[in-house]
Scaffold this motif. Structure first.
Motif, mmCIF file in Angstrom:
data_model
loop_
_atom_site.group_PDB
_atom_site.id
_atom_site.type_symbol
_atom_site.label_atom_id
_atom_site.label_comp_id
_atom_site.label_asym_id
_atom_site.label_seq_id
_atom_site.Cartn_x
_atom_site.Cartn_y
_atom_site.Cartn_z
ATOM 1 N N GLY A 13 0.808 -1.219 0.000
ATOM 2 C CA GLY A 13 0.000 0.000 0.000
ATOM 3 C C GLY A 13 0.838 1.265 0.000
ATOM 4 N N GLU A 14 1.877 1.310 0.845
ATOM 5 C CA GLU A 14 2.731 2.496 0.925
ATOM 6 C C GLU A 14 3.506 2.696 -0.378
ATOM 7 O OE1 GLU A 14 5.207 1.696 4.223
ATOM 8 O OE2 GLU A 14 3.621 1.967 5.730
ATOM 9 N N PHE A 15 4.056 1.610 -0.872
ATOM 10 C CA PHE A 15 4.849 1.691 -2.099
ATOM 11 C C PHE A 15 3.966 2.075 -3.288
ATOM 12 C CE2 PHE A 15 6.860 -0.149 -5.885
ATOM 13 C CZ PHE A 15 8.145 0.368 -5.773
ATOM 14 N N ALA A 16 2.764 1.474 -3.374
ATOM 15 C CA ALA A 16 1.848 1.753 -4.485
ATOM 16 C C ALA A 16 1.416 3.212 -4.495
ATOM 17 C CB ALA A 16 0.627 0.839 -4.399
ATOM 18 N N GLU A 17 1.195 3.794 -3.311
ATOM 19 C CA GLU A 17 0.772 5.193 -3.233
ATOM 20 C C GLU A 17 1.891 6.123 -3.692
ATOM 21 O OE1 GLU A 17 -1.616 8.507 -2.652
ATOM 22 O OE2 GLU A 17 -2.062 6.373 -2.918
ATOM 23 N N GLU A 18 3.124 5.821 -3.303
ATOM 24 C CA GLU A 18 4.250 6.626 -3.779
ATOM 25 C C GLU A 18 4.401 6.510 -5.293
ATOM 26 O OE1 GLU A 18 7.838 5.698 -1.739
ATOM 27 O OE2 GLU A 18 7.012 6.140 0.249
ATOM 28 N N TRP A 19 4.232 5.302 -5.805
ATOM 29 C CA TRP A 19 4.325 5.085 -7.250
ATOM 30 C C TRP A 19 3.228 5.856 -7.970
ATOM 31 C CZ3 TRP A 19 0.681 3.066 -10.576
ATOM 32 C CH2 TRP A 19 1.117 2.780 -11.876
ATOM 33 N N ARG A 20 2.001 5.844 -7.425
ATOM 34 C CA ARG A 20 0.880 6.550 -8.063
ATOM 35 C C ARG A 20 1.160 8.037 -8.165
ATOM 36 N NH1 ARG A 20 -3.076 9.845 -6.770
ATOM 37 N NH2 ARG A 20 -2.532 9.855 -4.558
ATOM 38 N N GLN A 21 1.628 8.628 -7.081
ATOM 39 C CA GLN A 21 1.871 10.069 -7.072
ATOM 40 C C GLN A 21 2.928 10.468 -8.095
ATOM 41 O OE1 GLN A 21 2.668 11.291 -3.038
ATOM 42 N NE2 GLN A 21 0.744 10.446 -2.276
ATOM 43 N N SER A 22 3.870 9.571 -8.344
ATOM 44 C CA SER A 22 4.887 9.844 -9.356
ATOM 45 C C SER A 22 4.360 9.587 -10.760
ATOM 46 C CB SER A 22 6.124 8.971 -9.090
ATOM 47 O OG SER A 22 7.069 9.107 -10.119
ATOM 48 N N TYR A 23 3.640 8.478 -10.935
ATOM 49 C CA TYR A 23 3.180 8.055 -12.258
ATOM 50 C C TYR A 23 2.129 9.002 -12.832
ATOM 51 C CZ TYR A 23 1.442 4.867 -15.882
ATOM 52 O OH TYR A 23 1.066 4.297 -17.082
ATOM 53 N N GLU A 24 1.284 9.581 -11.963
ATOM 54 C CA GLU A 24 0.170 10.378 -12.476
ATOM 55 C C GLU A 24 0.617 11.687 -13.125
ATOM 56 O OE1 GLU A 24 -1.273 12.847 -8.491
ATOM 57 O OE2 GLU A 24 -2.521 11.236 -9.298
ATOM 58 N N PHE A 25 1.868 12.087 -12.926
ATOM 59 C CA PHE A 25 2.356 13.292 -13.595
ATOM 60 C C PHE A 25 2.330 13.125 -15.110
ATOM 61 C CE2 PHE A 25 4.369 14.312 -9.448
ATOM 62 C CZ PHE A 25 3.871 15.590 -9.316
ATOM 63 N N GLY A 26 2.413 11.875 -15.589
ATOM 64 C CA GLY A 26 2.390 11.639 -17.023
ATOM 65 C C GLY A 26 1.001 11.489 -17.594
ATOM 66 N N LEU A 27 -0.037 11.576 -16.756
ATOM 67 C CA LEU A 27 -1.419 11.427 -17.223
ATOM 68 C C LEU A 27 -1.994 12.795 -17.540
ATOM 69 C CD1 LEU A 27 -2.701 8.725 -14.711
ATOM 70 C CD2 LEU A 27 -1.821 8.394 -17.027
ATOM 71 N N LYS A 28 -2.593 12.898 -18.704
ATOM 72 C CA LYS A 28 -3.026 14.201 -19.201
ATOM 73 C C LYS A 28 -4.334 14.674 -18.578
ATOM 74 C CE LYS A 28 -3.923 16.480 -23.585
ATOM 75 N NZ LYS A 28 -4.015 16.295 -25.034
ATOM 76 N N HIS A 29 -5.285 13.742 -18.430
ATOM 77 C CA HIS A 29 -6.628 14.136 -18.017
ATOM 78 C C HIS A 29 -6.880 13.857 -16.540
ATOM 79 C CE1 HIS A 29 -7.567 14.978 -22.116
ATOM 80 N NE2 HIS A 29 -7.444 13.730 -22.497
ATOM 81 N N LYS A 30 -7.671 14.706 -15.945
ATOM 82 C CA LYS A 30 -8.035 14.544 -14.530
ATOM 83 C C LYS A 30 -8.779 13.235 -14.321
ATOM 84 C CE LYS A 30 -10.520 16.836 -10.766
ATOM 85 N NZ LYS A 30 -11.360 18.007 -10.383
ATOM 86 N N ALA A 31 -9.609 12.856 -15.286
ATOM 87 C CA ALA A 31 -10.370 11.608 -15.157
ATOM 88 C C ALA A 31 -9.434 10.406 -15.074
ATOM 89 C CB ALA A 31 -11.324 11.457 -16.346
ATOM 90 N N ALA A 32 -8.352 10.432 -15.852
ATOM 91 C CA ALA A 32 -7.382 9.327 -15.819
ATOM 92 C C ALA A 32 -6.668 9.274 -14.477
ATOM 93 C CB ALA A 32 -6.379 9.484 -16.957
ATOM 94 N N ARG A 33 -6.357 10.448 -13.925
ATOM 95 C CA ARG A 33 -5.698 10.490 -12.613
ATOM 96 C C ARG A 33 -6.631 9.988 -11.520
ATOM 97 N NH1 ARG A 33 -3.889 15.418 -14.899
ATOM 98 N NH2 ARG A 33 -5.405 16.630 -13.697
#
Length: 370
Positions: free
Chosen positions: A64-84
Motif C-alpha cells: 500500500g505504501e509503495f503503491a501510493e508513492e508510485w501513483r503520485q509519481s506516475y500520475e504526472f504523465g497522465l493528461k486528463h483529470k479523469a485518468a488520474r
C-alpha cells in the motif's frame, strides 16, 4: 529448538534456530519460547511478527505504501483529470486487499482475489491488472521483491482467469438515440433555457466529447469564421483538433459571448473560474429524454448512423468529423490535412437535419456529397 503454537483446530510449530548452527543456548531458547507464548496470549501470531521484523530489517515494504508513492509519481504523465482519478481509485480502493501485504509477499493468488471482484467490468479489471503489474515491476527494479511478477498476464493469470465476454459488434459502447428521433428531441431541447441544454446542443452540433465541451474556452473560438481550435487540449488521441462550427452552434455562441459571465469558460460552473461538472449534460439528457440509458457520447454514434444511412459523404470525411483518423500508423503520419471545408459541409448538413421540424411518415432523401 522451538515452541508449539496451539490453535482451535490445528497445531503449528515455530523454530528459533539450530543450537549447533546458531549457538543458541537452552536458556535463551526458553526465554524466546516464553516471549512467543506471551504474544499468543495477547492474540498476536509470533511467527507473523517475526516475519515482519525480518522483512523490515531486510528493507521490504508494504504494498500500500509503495503503491501510493508510485501513483503520485506516475500520475504526472497522465493528461486528463479523469485518468488520474481512475488511477487513484484503483490504487486506493480496488487494490486495498493488497495494502497490508509486503511487496515480497504478493503472489498470483492475491492478484486473482483482487481481479475477481472487478472481473465483470472489462476495462476496470484490465486497468487494475496493468497497474498492479507496473507497481510490482517497479518493486522488482528496486530489488524489493523476487524477479517474477505475479501479475504477468501470459505466464501467471491467463491460465487461471476465466475468459471475459467480448464486446458487442455494434459500433460503440454508449447507448445512442435513433437518428430519426433526433429532430423531435432537438425541438424539446431548444425550448429549454438552461445552460445545460445549450451545452448539450453544442456537443451534438460539434460532435465533441463531453470533456471538450465542458472545458470549452472563449480563447479557443474564432466566432468570425466559425472555428473551434482545441489544439491538443482534452483531445483523446492527442492530435491537434480544429472543429468547424455549424450555423446553429455559432448563433448561440455569438449571443453567449456578448452576455458572458466568465472570460474563460463558455459554460462556467457555480464558480465562474471553473467549468460545469462533467455530469451536467448527462444528467440533463436523462431528465429531458426520460431515458436513463442514453449517453451524451452516444450522439456521435447517432451522427455516424445518420451519415451512413442517409448521405453519400465520403467515409473518411465522416470519420474525420469525429476526429477519427483512419489508416495504419504509417498512413496517419502523413495525414496532416484537416479537410475543414468538407467537414463543415457534413456537419452543417447534420445540424440542419437535427433542427428540421419533426415530421412523421416522411422518407428522408439522400444528401449528395459536394
Amino acid at each position: 529448538m522451538g515452541v508449539s503454537l496451539s490453535a482451535q483446530r490445528h497445531r503449528e510449530k515455530m523454530g528459533f534456530g539450530s543450537a549447533k548452527l546458531t549457538g543458541l543456548k537452552l536458556t535463551e531458547a526458553r526465554d524466546k519460547a516464553i516471549d512467543a507464548l506471551r504474544l499468543l496470549a495477547k492474540g498476536v501470531d509470533p511467527k507473523e511478527q517475526r516475519d515482519d521484523e525480518r522483512r523490515l530489517a531486510g528493507g521490504s515494504r508494504l504494498f500500500g505504501e509503495f503503491a501510493e508513492e508510485w501513483r503520485q509519481s506516475y500520475e504526472f504523465g497522465l493528461k486528463h483529470k479523469a485518468a488520474r482519478n481512475k488511477l487513484k481509485r484503483i490504487v486506493q480502493v480496488v487494490c486495498k486487499p493488497l495494502h497490508k501485504l509486503h511487496l515480497d509477499e504478493v503472489a498470483t493468488e492475491h492478484v486473482i482475489a483482487v481481479l475477481r471482484k472487478v472481473w465483470h467490468q472489462r476495462e476496470i479489471s484490465r486497468d487494475t491488472r496493468q497497474r498492479i503489474k507496473k507497481i510490482l515491476d517497479a518493486a522488482i527494479a528496486l530489488n524489493l521483491r523476487p524477479k517474477h511478477n505475479p501479475a504477468d498476464w501470459d505466464s501467471r493469470l491467463k491460465p487461471i482467469m476465466p475468459k471475459q465476454r467480448k464486446r458487442g459488434t455494434v459500433r460503440g459502447c454508449h447507448k445512442a438515440m435513433d437518428y430519426q428521433d433526433l429532430p423531435k428531441f432537438m425541438q424539446s431541447l431548444a425550448a429549454a433555457t438552461d445552460q445545460s441544454a445549450r451545452a448539450l446542443e453544442v456537443a451534438i452540433f460539434t460532435l465533441a466529447r463531453t470533456i471538450e465541451v465542458q472545458n470549452m474556452r472563449w480563447s479557443q473560438l474564432d466566432l468570425d469564421i466559425g472555428l473551434w481550435d482545441l489544439g491538443t487540449v482534452d483531445t483523446k488521441n492527442e492530435r491537434p483538433k480544429r472543429t468547424p462550427l455549424p450555423r446553429q452552434a455559432l448563433a448561440f455562441l455569438r449571443k453567449a459571448y456578448n452576455e458572458r459571465v466568465s472570460d474563460h469558460f463558455v459554460f462556467p460552473g457555480r464558480r465562474f473560474s471553473q467549468p460545469i461538472s462533467n455530469m451536467t449534460m448527462l444528467n440533463y439528457l436523462k431528465q429531458i429524454s426520460r431515458d436513463p440509458t442514453l449517453t451524451v457520447h452516444g450522439f456521435r454514434t447517432t451522427f455516424r448512423t445518420w451519415a451512413q444511412e442517409e448521405t453519400d459523404f465520403e467515409e473518411e470525411i465522416i470519420e474525420h468529423c469525429l476526429h477519427h483518423i483512419t489508416g495504419d500508423e504509417a498512413e496517419k503520419a502523413y495525414k496532416r490535412g484537416e479537410a475543414l471545408k468538407k467537414r463543415r459541409t457534413v456537419m452543417q448538413a447534420f445540424a440542419d437535419f437535427a433542427t428540421r421540424p419533426p415530421k412523421d411518415n416522411v422518407t428522408t432523401l439522400k444528401i449528395a456529397k459536394s
